[in-house]
Structure formats: C-alpha cells, structure tokens
Design an enzyme around this catalytic site. Structure first.
Site, mmCIF file in Angstrom:
data_model
loop_
_atom_site.group_PDB
_atom_site.id
_atom_site.type_symbol
_atom_site.label_atom_id
_atom_site.label_comp_id
_atom_site.label_asym_id
_atom_site.label_seq_id
_atom_site.Cartn_x
_atom_site.Cartn_y
_atom_site.Cartn_z
ATOM 1 N N GLY A 40 0.742 -1.226 0.117
ATOM 2 C CA GLY A 40 -0.007 0.049 -0.011
ATOM 3 C C GLY A 40 0.946 1.331 0.102
ATOM 4 N N THR A 42 3.328 4.407 0.782
ATOM 5 C CA THR A 42 3.050 5.744 1.853
ATOM 6 C C THR A 42 1.788 6.007 1.934
ATOM 7 N N LYS A 52 -6.497 10.701 7.160
ATOM 8 C CA LYS A 52 -7.956 10.967 7.106
ATOM 9 C C LYS A 52 -8.426 10.309 8.216
ATOM 10 N N GLY A 178 6.197 24.792 7.287
ATOM 11 C CA GLY A 178 5.792 24.396 5.832
ATOM 12 C C GLY A 178 4.091 24.431 6.174
ATOM 13 N N VAL A 181 0.251 21.046 2.243
ATOM 14 C CA VAL A 181 -1.037 20.347 2.476
ATOM 15 C C VAL A 181 -0.731 19.476 3.950
ATOM 16 N N ARG A 271 8.175 16.727 -0.361
ATOM 17 C CA ARG A 271 8.594 15.488 -0.463
ATOM 18 C C ARG A 271 9.560 15.515 -1.858
ATOM 19 N N ASP A 311 4.944 9.106 -7.690
ATOM 20 C CA ASP A 311 5.774 10.285 -6.959
ATOM 21 C C ASP A 311 7.284 10.497 -7.540
ATOM 22 N N ALA A 319 -1.952 10.330 -4.725
ATOM 23 C CA ALA A 319 -2.176 9.001 -5.079
ATOM 24 C C ALA A 319 -3.058 8.554 -6.094
ATOM 25 N N HIS A 443 -31.757 18.879 -4.972
ATOM 26 C CA HIS A 443 -32.026 20.076 -4.076
ATOM 27 C C HIS A 443 -32.525 19.219 -2.751
HETATM 28 P P1 FAD Z 1 4.415 5.501 -2.334
HETATM 29 O O1 FAD Z 1 3.038 5.156 -1.909
HETATM 30 O O2 FAD Z 1 5.400 6.210 -1.880
HETATM 31 O O3 FAD Z 1 5.006 3.837 -2.663
HETATM 32 C C1 FAD Z 1 6.442 3.646 -3.030
HETATM 33 C C2 FAD Z 1 6.619 2.110 -2.215
HETATM 34 O O4 FAD Z 1 7.692 1.781 -2.936
HETATM 35 C C3 FAD Z 1 6.838 2.348 -0.699
HETATM 36 O O5 FAD Z 1 5.854 1.396 -0.158
HETATM 37 C C4 FAD Z 1 8.362 2.025 -0.742
HETATM 38 O O6 FAD Z 1 8.589 1.150 0.635
HETATM 39 C C5 FAD Z 1 8.618 1.114 -1.875
HETATM 40 N N1 FAD Z 1 10.023 1.174 -2.411
HETATM 41 C C6 FAD Z 1 10.669 2.158 -2.354
HETATM 42 N N2 FAD Z 1 11.928 1.857 -2.953
HETATM 43 C C7 FAD Z 1 12.077 0.588 -2.962
HETATM 44 C C8 FAD Z 1 12.948 -0.426 -3.332
HETATM 45 N N3 FAD Z 1 14.134 -0.145 -3.805
HETATM 46 N N4 FAD Z 1 12.631 -1.891 -3.494
HETATM 47 C C9 FAD Z 1 11.251 -2.175 -2.728
HETATM 48 N N5 FAD Z 1 10.191 -1.447 -2.408
HETATM 49 C C10 FAD Z 1 10.534 0.035 -2.678
HETATM 50 N N6 FAD Z 1 -2.227 11.804 -1.537
HETATM 51 C C11 FAD Z 1 -3.589 11.872 -1.932
HETATM 52 O O7 FAD Z 1 -3.894 11.882 -3.209
HETATM 53 N N7 FAD Z 1 -4.351 12.061 -1.169
HETATM 54 C C12 FAD Z 1 -4.045 12.252 0.108
HETATM 55 O O8 FAD Z 1 -5.050 12.542 1.205
HETATM 56 C C13 FAD Z 1 -2.797 12.210 0.630
HETATM 57 N N8 FAD Z 1 -2.500 12.444 1.992
HETATM 58 C C14 FAD Z 1 -1.073 12.206 2.270
HETATM 59 C C15 FAD Z 1 -0.761 12.386 3.528
HETATM 60 C C16 FAD Z 1 0.485 12.352 4.014
HETATM 61 C C17 FAD Z 1 0.889 12.422 5.722
HETATM 62 C C18 FAD Z 1 1.318 11.935 3.164
HETATM 63 C C19 FAD Z 1 3.012 11.619 3.485
HETATM 64 C C20 FAD Z 1 1.244 11.696 1.815
HETATM 65 C C21 FAD Z 1 -0.185 11.958 1.345
HETATM 66 N N9 FAD Z 1 -0.531 11.664 0.018
HETATM 67 C C22 FAD Z 1 -1.795 12.041 -0.466
HETATM 68 C C23 FAD Z 1 0.467 11.601 -0.929
HETATM 69 C C24 FAD Z 1 0.435 9.904 -1.559
HETATM 70 O O9 FAD Z 1 0.591 9.129 -0.487
HETATM 71 C C25 FAD Z 1 1.440 9.765 -2.586
HETATM 72 O O10 FAD Z 1 1.199 10.592 -3.632
HETATM 73 C C26 FAD Z 1 1.098 8.152 -3.017
HETATM 74 O O11 FAD Z 1 1.642 7.416 -1.837
HETATM 75 C C27 FAD Z 1 2.314 8.145 -4.213
HETATM 76 O O12 FAD Z 1 2.237 6.750 -4.643
HETATM 77 P P2 FAD Z 1 3.502 5.843 -5.328
HETATM 78 O O13 FAD Z 1 2.690 4.546 -5.538
HETATM 79 O O14 FAD Z 1 4.176 6.756 -6.302
HETATM 80 O O15 FAD Z 1 4.531 5.848 -3.978
HETATM 81 P P1 NAI Z 2 3.795 20.915 0.062
HETATM 82 O O1 NAI Z 2 4.676 21.187 -1.110
HETATM 83 O O2 NAI Z 2 2.316 20.769 -0.012
HETATM 84 O O3 NAI Z 2 4.173 22.013 1.077
HETATM 85 C C1 NAI Z 2 5.125 22.664 1.746
HETATM 86 C C2 NAI Z 2 5.175 24.083 2.201
HETATM 87 O O4 NAI Z 2 6.401 24.183 2.854
HETATM 88 C C3 NAI Z 2 5.089 25.003 1.069
HETATM 89 O O5 NAI Z 2 4.122 25.941 1.473
HETATM 90 C C4 NAI Z 2 6.722 25.672 0.953
HETATM 91 O O6 NAI Z 2 6.641 27.095 0.585
HETATM 92 C C5 NAI Z 2 6.745 25.527 2.498
HETATM 93 N N1 NAI Z 2 8.382 25.844 2.640
HETATM 94 C C6 NAI Z 2 9.401 25.006 1.851
HETATM 95 N N2 NAI Z 2 10.538 25.184 2.471
HETATM 96 C C7 NAI Z 2 10.378 25.935 3.597
HETATM 97 C C8 NAI Z 2 11.128 26.338 4.708
HETATM 98 N N3 NAI Z 2 12.413 26.262 4.562
HETATM 99 N N4 NAI Z 2 10.492 26.849 5.536
HETATM 100 C C9 NAI Z 2 9.275 27.098 5.674
HETATM 101 N N5 NAI Z 2 8.414 26.726 4.712
HETATM 102 C C10 NAI Z 2 8.937 26.140 3.706
HETATM 103 O O7 NAI Z 2 4.504 19.928 0.890
HETATM 104 P P2 NAI Z 2 3.991 18.869 1.982
HETATM 105 O O8 NAI Z 2 2.834 19.573 2.742
HETATM 106 O O9 NAI Z 2 5.368 18.451 2.769
HETATM 107 O O10 NAI Z 2 3.393 17.749 1.133
HETATM 108 C C11 NAI Z 2 4.157 16.948 0.611
HETATM 109 C C12 NAI Z 2 3.045 16.250 -0.657
HETATM 110 O O11 NAI Z 2 2.507 15.344 -0.154
HETATM 111 C C13 NAI Z 2 2.130 17.413 -1.156
HETATM 112 O O12 NAI Z 2 2.815 18.249 -2.299
HETATM 113 C C14 NAI Z 2 1.173 16.461 -1.718
HETATM 114 O O13 NAI Z 2 1.382 16.423 -2.989
HETATM 115 C C15 NAI Z 2 1.096 15.335 -0.886
HETATM 116 N N6 NAI Z 2 -0.016 15.424 0.052
HETATM 117 C C16 NAI Z 2 -1.140 15.335 -0.317
HETATM 118 C C17 NAI Z 2 -2.289 15.558 0.366
HETATM 119 C C18 NAI Z 2 -3.575 15.296 -0.053
HETATM 120 O O14 NAI Z 2 -3.715 15.384 -1.238
HETATM 121 N N7 NAI Z 2 -4.488 15.830 0.722
HETATM 122 C C19 NAI Z 2 -1.899 15.427 1.907
HETATM 123 C C20 NAI Z 2 -0.672 15.345 2.310
HETATM 124 C C21 NAI Z 2 0.250 15.290 1.398
#
Ligand code: FAD
Ligand code: NAI
Length: 464
Positions: A40, A42, A52, A178, A181, A271, A311, A319, A443
């Site tokens: 699954g 990240t 969530k 930061g 999001v 990230r 990503d 995601a 509505h």
């Molecule tokens: P990932 O989900 O990062 O999965 C990659 C996987 O690859 C990992 O499990 C890792 O262990 C594995 N991996 C890496 N290198 C290797 C290797 N060499 N060998 C084997 N395995 C490996 N996005 C949304 O759309 N909605 C949200 O509400 C949302 N909330 C978020 C909240 C937080 C706190 C965070 C941190 C992120 C959130 N995101 C959200 C972003 C979302 O999690 C990512 O965009 C998404 O997971 C990316 O999917 P991916 O498959 O590219 O990579």
């Molecule tokens: P982000 O890119 O959304 O926000 C980072 C913030 O940090 C920006 O506002 C930037 O200007 C600020 N910043 C950068 N350097 C700084 C510094 N040195 N000091 C102070 N502020 C600074 O990144 P975030 O929140 O870490 O999330 C990473 C990614 O994860 C998002 O871009 C998003 O794609 C994904 N994500 C998506 C969610 C969703 O879809 N609901 C929820 C959580 C994460």
C-alpha cells in the site's frame, strides 16, 4: 538461474500495486517488489489513510467537545479524549486496507517479492540476493519527506508526517514548518485535540499552487479556528533540550531572529523522489535536476523496457495520479492504449472546510494570456449549507471567455473534496460553464453551489 516475469513493478504504493494488479488482469506474469512489511506504500501506511482517519476522529472529538452541537439540541458533557483509542482506530483502518491489497495480490496472482530491489542490468534486478528478470520493469518507488538542513528529525520532539501521525500525547505547542497540505492537515488534527499550532511558512501565503481566492479564504478560516500563521518567515534552526524545542525563525527576506518554544515540531516542507539504492546507473536510467525520473507518453524512461510512475516522476505527488498512471502503464504493457489526462487531476486538502481544485488557477490563466470569465458562488447562498450551519467557503468556476469551456474549478467547503469529482468529470468531457448550469442538480445539496457558480459565469446566479 534468475526467475523470469513479464513485468516487475518496484514499489507497492498506489502506483505500483495498481499497475501490478492491472497487468496481471491482462494475463501477464507479474511480480511486485516491496520493502515494507505491508503493501500500500506511503498512502495506505503513513499517508492518505492514517491522516484521514485522524482528521475524521479529531473532527468528531472537536464537535463533541466544543459545544457546537448544542444548537442542534445535542448537549454533551464530560467529553474526554482517549488518544490511545483514537490511534488504535487509525491503525485498524490502515490494517484493513493494507491487508486488502495483500488479498488482491493473491486473487490476481501477483507475486510479492519482499525486500529492496536494485537494478543489476536493463532487465534484471536483485532482491535480497535473489536475481529476477523481466521484459518490462516499472519503477514506482514513491517519495519521502524532504529534510530541512540543520533540523534533525528525531521522531520524538521533531517529527515528519509519519511521526506526527503517532504522537503519544497532545502537544501544548506544535510548530509546523511549511504551510502546505501536510502542515495544514496534521496541524488541524492536533489543534482540534487541544494543541496551540503555529505554522511557519517561507512564502507570503499558505498552500502554494492553489487558486489565490482559495489560499486567502483558507488562511482566514483556519485563523478563525485558532491556527497561527507566520508567513514570509524562515526557520534557521531547531535545538532540542529536555523534550522542548527552540525553533529559531527570521523574516524570509532577512531581519531580526526570534525563538519559538515548542514541545513538538513538524517538518513538512515537501517530499522528494525515492531513488537511493536502486542502482539506476546499472540500468542507464538518469534523473532530472529535481531527482525525478522523466517519462514519455507511455511512461517509458529513456531506457527501453523501463517505465516509471507516481511520485518518483514529475507532476503532483498524489495517490490518484499514481493510481491512474498505474492503470495506464499496465494497459500500454499489454499492448493496449493507456490514458491519463494530466490537465484534469483534482487536488484536495482535507481540513475543515476542505479545499479542492481541478484545472488551472485564475493567476495561471492570466499569466498565460488566456481571457477568462469567472463565476463565484458562496455557500452562504446554498440552502443545504445554511440548514447545516455550514456556510464557510465558495465555489469558483473559471471558463474561457471566448468558448465558455471550463478551465478550472476551485472550492472551499465542507464537502469540497467530494464535489470536485463532478467538476473533474465535466472538464474531462470538455464541458462549458453553460453545460454545468443547465445540468439538473438535486435539491437541497451542496452541489447546487457548483451549478450556481456556473450560472454566475454569465452573472445570473439565482440565490445571491
Ligand atoms: P508510494 O506510495 O510512496 O509507494 C512507494 C513504495 O515503494 C513504498 O512502499 C516504498 O517502501 C517502496 N519502495 C521504494 N523503494 C523501493 C525499493 N528499492 N525496493 C522495494 N520497494 C521500494 N495523496 C492523496 O492523493 N491524497 C491524500 O489524502 C494524501 N495524503 C497524504 C498524507 C501524508 C501524510 C503523506 C505523506 C502523503 C499523502 N498523499 C496523499 C500523497 C500520497 O501518499 C502519494 O502521492 C502516493 O503514495 C504516491 O504513490 P506511489 O505509488 O508513487 O509511491
Ligand atoms: P507542500 O509542497 O504541500 O508544502 C510545503 C510548504 O512548505 C510550502 O508551502 C513551501 O512554501 C513551504 N516551505 C518550503 N521550505 C520551507 C522552509 N524552509 N521554511 C518554511 N516553509 C517552507 O508539501 P507537504 O505539505 O510536505 O506535502 C508533500 C506532498 O504530499 C504534497 O505536495 C502533496 O502532493 C502530498 N500530500 C497530499 C495530500 C492530499 O492530497 N490531501 C495530503 C498530504 C500530502
């Protein structure tokens, strides 16, 4: 002898696990390598799902505790927070979903190779000393938190998003570095549970990339809830002593430094792609200046037979973007046509109210010289929102001035994340604002605000 597959996917996040399942559905022999204990990625383990779960639970707590239910005749007293139970419920949600992916792998006959993958050639990898080859390899390794130089994440006092999902107690003062999001979502969780939250943002506004009206309104509404913002401010260092952090900040443009005392600090400044240890050089895959793997139309890297999605590639780190790319790359690998419209990828911030967006912002369109018509409708004019006492926010529809085609929709509102799907669908079908305005909406629903915003594009909304 190396075991041979048609497709090996590296990483079992929303990009990788979806690509693996879809490729297997097409009849290909598929393996997916994942180094975590559970599938699954990240999103399911430490991202979308646990955040969530906590946003939902903390909202329930805040409503029960702050007396806001009393006006609906629901009086509460003696409301107590059981943080342990809240965190356990989050873990149960994560377990249910990650186990679900393991079930889907079995059902679709996807082989899970447990361990870290590294390339040994263009079509071969090593996982824990075992060799595997495949006609096609898909890199879906995702991303990790960007570190802030001079700030050490100890996951106790100074945490990243993973640490912030499991704090053992509610901090008195949480400093969030930061205002993106993660900062606003996880800052909201701990603020609702009782923490004072100060968000330090380098830029002059929070939520970069979102529409200007959304950024302004979200800052106003979160401030009203008690979140403090220090914009145009940079963190120059964090020192931890006896469980307390001293966060040194100064104006982004330079000036006098000051110190914020906090018992927890969340680093959420973005990230970066995961490529360390993949030995990409052995396969000939190169990274761009931002450390991402660039891909072409079919998600193929510069090396034939090696693909990348999610990503680890350019574009929003979301995601659903990763998932759609997972489906599309598997379709291409099976000789079909894969499809992702990167111009219509919704984004949602799951605060309360939520902020949601699809397409271009007004500023982006103006900068590109596109003439636009804008319709805005406030939830204060929507009957269901008024009935629910839930009138914060608005819907904004941006249409091309010449053709009326919808180019962007931006929403602040309690159901913005759900409503944006309708806007994305309309844009995918090339709708005009008139098409939305002429579509009958049930509505009383919050969705009527989208219809009214579309009517407002011609200056003819009814309920304002
Ligand atoms: P990932 O989900 O990062 O999965 C990659 C996987 O690859 C990992 O499990 C890792 O262990 C594995 N991996 C890496 N290198 C290797 C290797 N060499 N060998 C084997 N395995 C490996 N996005 C949304 O759309 N909605 C949200 O509400 C949302 N909330 C978020 C909240 C937080 C706190 C965070 C941190 C992120 C959130 N995101 C959200 C972003 C979302 O999690 C990512 O965009 C998404 O997971 C990316 O999917 P991916 O498959 O590219 O990579
Ligand atoms: P982000 O890119 O959304 O926000 C980072 C913030 O940090 C920006 O506002 C930037 O200007 C600020 N910043 C950068 N350097 C700084 C510094 N040195 N000091 C102070 N502020 C600074 O990144 P975030 O929140 O870490 O999330 C990473 C990614 O994860 C998002 O871009 C998003 O794609 C994904 N994500 C998506 C969610 C969703 O879809 N609901 C929820 C959580 C994460």
């Amino acid at each position: 002898m190396a075991e041979e597959f048609d497709v090996i996917v590296i990483g079992a996040g929303p990009g990788g696990y979806v690509a693996a399942i879809r490729a297997a559905q097409h009849g290909l022999k598929v393996a997916c390598v994942e180094s975590r204990e559970t599938l699954g990625g990240t999103c399911l383990n430490v991202g979308c799902i646990p955040s969530k779960a906590l946003l939902h639970a903390s909202e329930l707590y805040a409503h029960a505790a702050d007396g806001s239910l009393a006006k609906f005749g629901v009086e509460t007293s003696g409301v107590k927070l059981n943080l342990g139970a809240m965190l356990d419920e989050k873990l149960a949600a994560v377990k249910g979903l990650t186990d679900g992916i393991a079930f889907l792998f079995k059902k679709n006959k996807v082989t899970w190779l447990k361990g870290r993958a590294r390339f040994t050639g263009k079509s071969s990898i090593d996982v824990g000393g075992a060799a595997y080859t495949a006609k096609s390899i898909v890199i879906a390794t995702g991303s990790s938190v960007t570190p802030l130089p001079g700030v050490e994440i100890d996951q106790k006092v100074v945490v990243d998003s993973t640490g912030a999902l499991s704090l053992p107690k509610v901090p008195k003062h949480l400093v969030v570095i930061g205002g993106g999001v993660i900062g606003l979502e996880l800052g909201s969780v701990w603020m609702r549970l009782g923490a004072k939250v100060t968000v330090v943002e380098y830029l002059d506004q929070i939520l970069p990339g979102m529409d200007g009206d959304v950024r302004k309104d979200m800052a106003r509404l979160l401030k009203k809830q008690g979140m403090e913002f220090r914009t145009s401010t940079k963190v120059t260092g964090v020192k931890v002593a006896k469980g307390t952090a001293a966060v040194t900040v100064e104006p982004a443009a330079g000036g006098a430094a000051e110190t914020l005392e906090a018992d927890a600090v969340l680093v959420s400044i973005g990230r970066r792609p995961n490529t360390d240890g993949l030995d990409l050089d052995k396969a000939g895959v190169v990274l761009n200046a931002r450390g991402q793997i660039e891909v072409g139309h079919k998600f193929e890297t510069g090396v034939a037979g090696i693909y990348a999605i999610g990503d680890v590639t350019p574009g929003p780190m979301l995601a659903h973007k990763a998932e759609d790319e997972g489906v599309a790359v598997a379709d291409f690998l099976a000789g079909r046509v894969g499809y992702v419209n990167h111009d219509v990828i919704p984004a949602v911030v799951y605060t309360m109210p939520e902020a949601a967006s699809v397409g271009k912002t007004e500023d982006e369109l103006k900068a590109a010289g596109v003439e636009v018509k804008v319709g805005k409708f406030p939830f204060a004019g929507n009957s269901r929102a008024k009935t629910n006492r839930d009138t914060d926010g608005f819907v904004k529809v941006i249409a091309d001035a010449a053709t009326d085609r919808v180019l962007g929709v931006h929403i602040v509102g309690s159901l913005a994340g759900t409503m944006i799907a309708q806007a994305a669908q309309a844009m995918e079908f090339g709708a005009s604002s008139e098409d939305i305005a002429l579509t009958c909406h049930a509505h009383p629903t919050h969705s009527e605000a989208l219809k009214e915003a579309a009517m407002a594009v011609e200056g003819k909304a009814i309920h304002v």
